[in-house]
Design a protein around this motif. Sequence first.
Motif, short mmCIF file in Angstrom:
data_model
loop_
_atom_site.label_atom_id
_atom_site.label_comp_id
_atom_site.label_asym_id
_atom_site.label_seq_id
_atom_site.Cartn_x
_atom_site.Cartn_y
_atom_site.Cartn_z
N SER A 115 -7.05 -0.53 5.19
CA SER A 115 -7.70 -1.90 5.51
C SER A 115 -7.76 -1.97 7.05
CB SER A 115 -6.98 -2.99 4.95
OG SER A 115 -5.65 -3.20 5.04
N ASN A 142 -6.94 -4.07 9.53
CA ASN A 142 -5.99 -4.97 10.25
C ASN A 142 -4.89 -4.41 10.61
OD1 ASN A 142 -5.76 -4.65 7.10
ND2 ASN A 142 -3.64 -5.41 7.58
N SER A 193 -5.70 -8.88 5.49
CA SER A 193 -6.87 -7.80 5.28
C SER A 193 -8.02 -8.44 5.74
CB SER A 193 -6.93 -7.20 4.12
OG SER A 193 -5.90 -6.32 3.88
N HIS A 232 3.61 -8.91 3.81
CA HIS A 232 2.43 -8.19 4.18
C HIS A 232 1.29 -9.16 3.91
CE1 HIS A 232 1.43 -4.03 4.21
NE2 HIS A 232 0.16 -4.21 4.12
MG MG Z 1 -3.83 -2.71 3.94
#
Ligand code: MG
Length: 322
Positions: free
Chosen positions: A147, A149, A155, A234
């Motif tokens: 992703s 980011n 994301s 996360h």
């Molecule tokens: Mg990711």
Amino acid sequence: MSGQAEQQTERLRADADGIARAAALLQGGGLVAFPTETVYGLGGLARNPQAVAAIYGAKGRPSFNPLIAHVADIAAARRIARFDPLAERLAAAFWPGPLTLVLPLAQGHGLAPGVTAGLDTVALRVPAAPVAQALLRAVDAPVAAPSANPSGRISPTRAAHVLDGLDGRIAAVLDGGPCPVGVESTILATHPPRLLRAGGLSAEDVARVLGAMPETPHVVEDSAPSAPGQLTSHYAPRKPVRLNVTEPEAGALWLGFGPDCPGAALNLSDRADLAEAAASLFDALHRLDRLDGTRIDVAPIPDHGLGAAINDRLRRAAAPRG
Ligand code: MG
Ligand code: TXA
């Protein structure tokens, strides 16, 4: 995150010229963020070790956390990994689409070792988004893409989110508008079937092909991964996040779900539709992070279907920061 030369990030429209330019940048070893139906990926040539190293550098991603290799179709996937009959059935049922399969590497796969972080398995995905398909066909080689980011952050589901985190660190972003699914792909290992990450394909849908719900292994945090990337903290907005809130605290921004959230700062789906909520989740977190408020209080969300992926991402957004 050191040693990344600042560069001018090109904004490309997702038309024929933009896709051709994106493909040329990738083929030259550059990094290009591109839209898939789940989230924007940060692409680099999976067989080019420098490009793969640059992906880790641009994201500040720990080197033990392997990447997903993206290809246009199952024929290309079979040149990289070994498909058992179950993997064949899953691919036939769900590719192209929001499913990533973790499979044993095939002889002569040619991937840079960084893609798999030294594992003997590879995560493979055939995205359905037309722009991603067109780009993969133009590049005609596997594209590694996490992703798009910075590691540990929310994301991106829009080109603007990509630029928020990675402007100046990548060659280009291909702007294909908002991602319709909005949460990352479901990750499934097949030997035996295990759900490594809840995602844009529901476990119930997977179960229709497996004949049973896939097992969800207990994930050991921060270890060299059999189910890596499942770090607890996360998808973190800057503000603290609290879950299952029906009475938001004063000063908090309430993220609602369903018709019974009067006064919510934003609502993931007024009509309590889980697909709509998934599609708006990351954009809502990006937006709430910019508003005035002490914290983000999130309304309860049912845990079936796409709700499992939404709740997984929200739990990690709410986890203590490492
Ligand atoms: Mg990711
Ligand atoms: O929807 C998606 O999957 C998006 C789009 C861009 O395709 N990509 C994405 O990539 O979410 P990323 O890097 O953010 O997440 C990939 C996950 C990580 O949790 C990683 O640990 C896991 O896939 N993974 C990669 N290779 C693996 C392997 N060989 N075994 C187990 N897990 C693996």
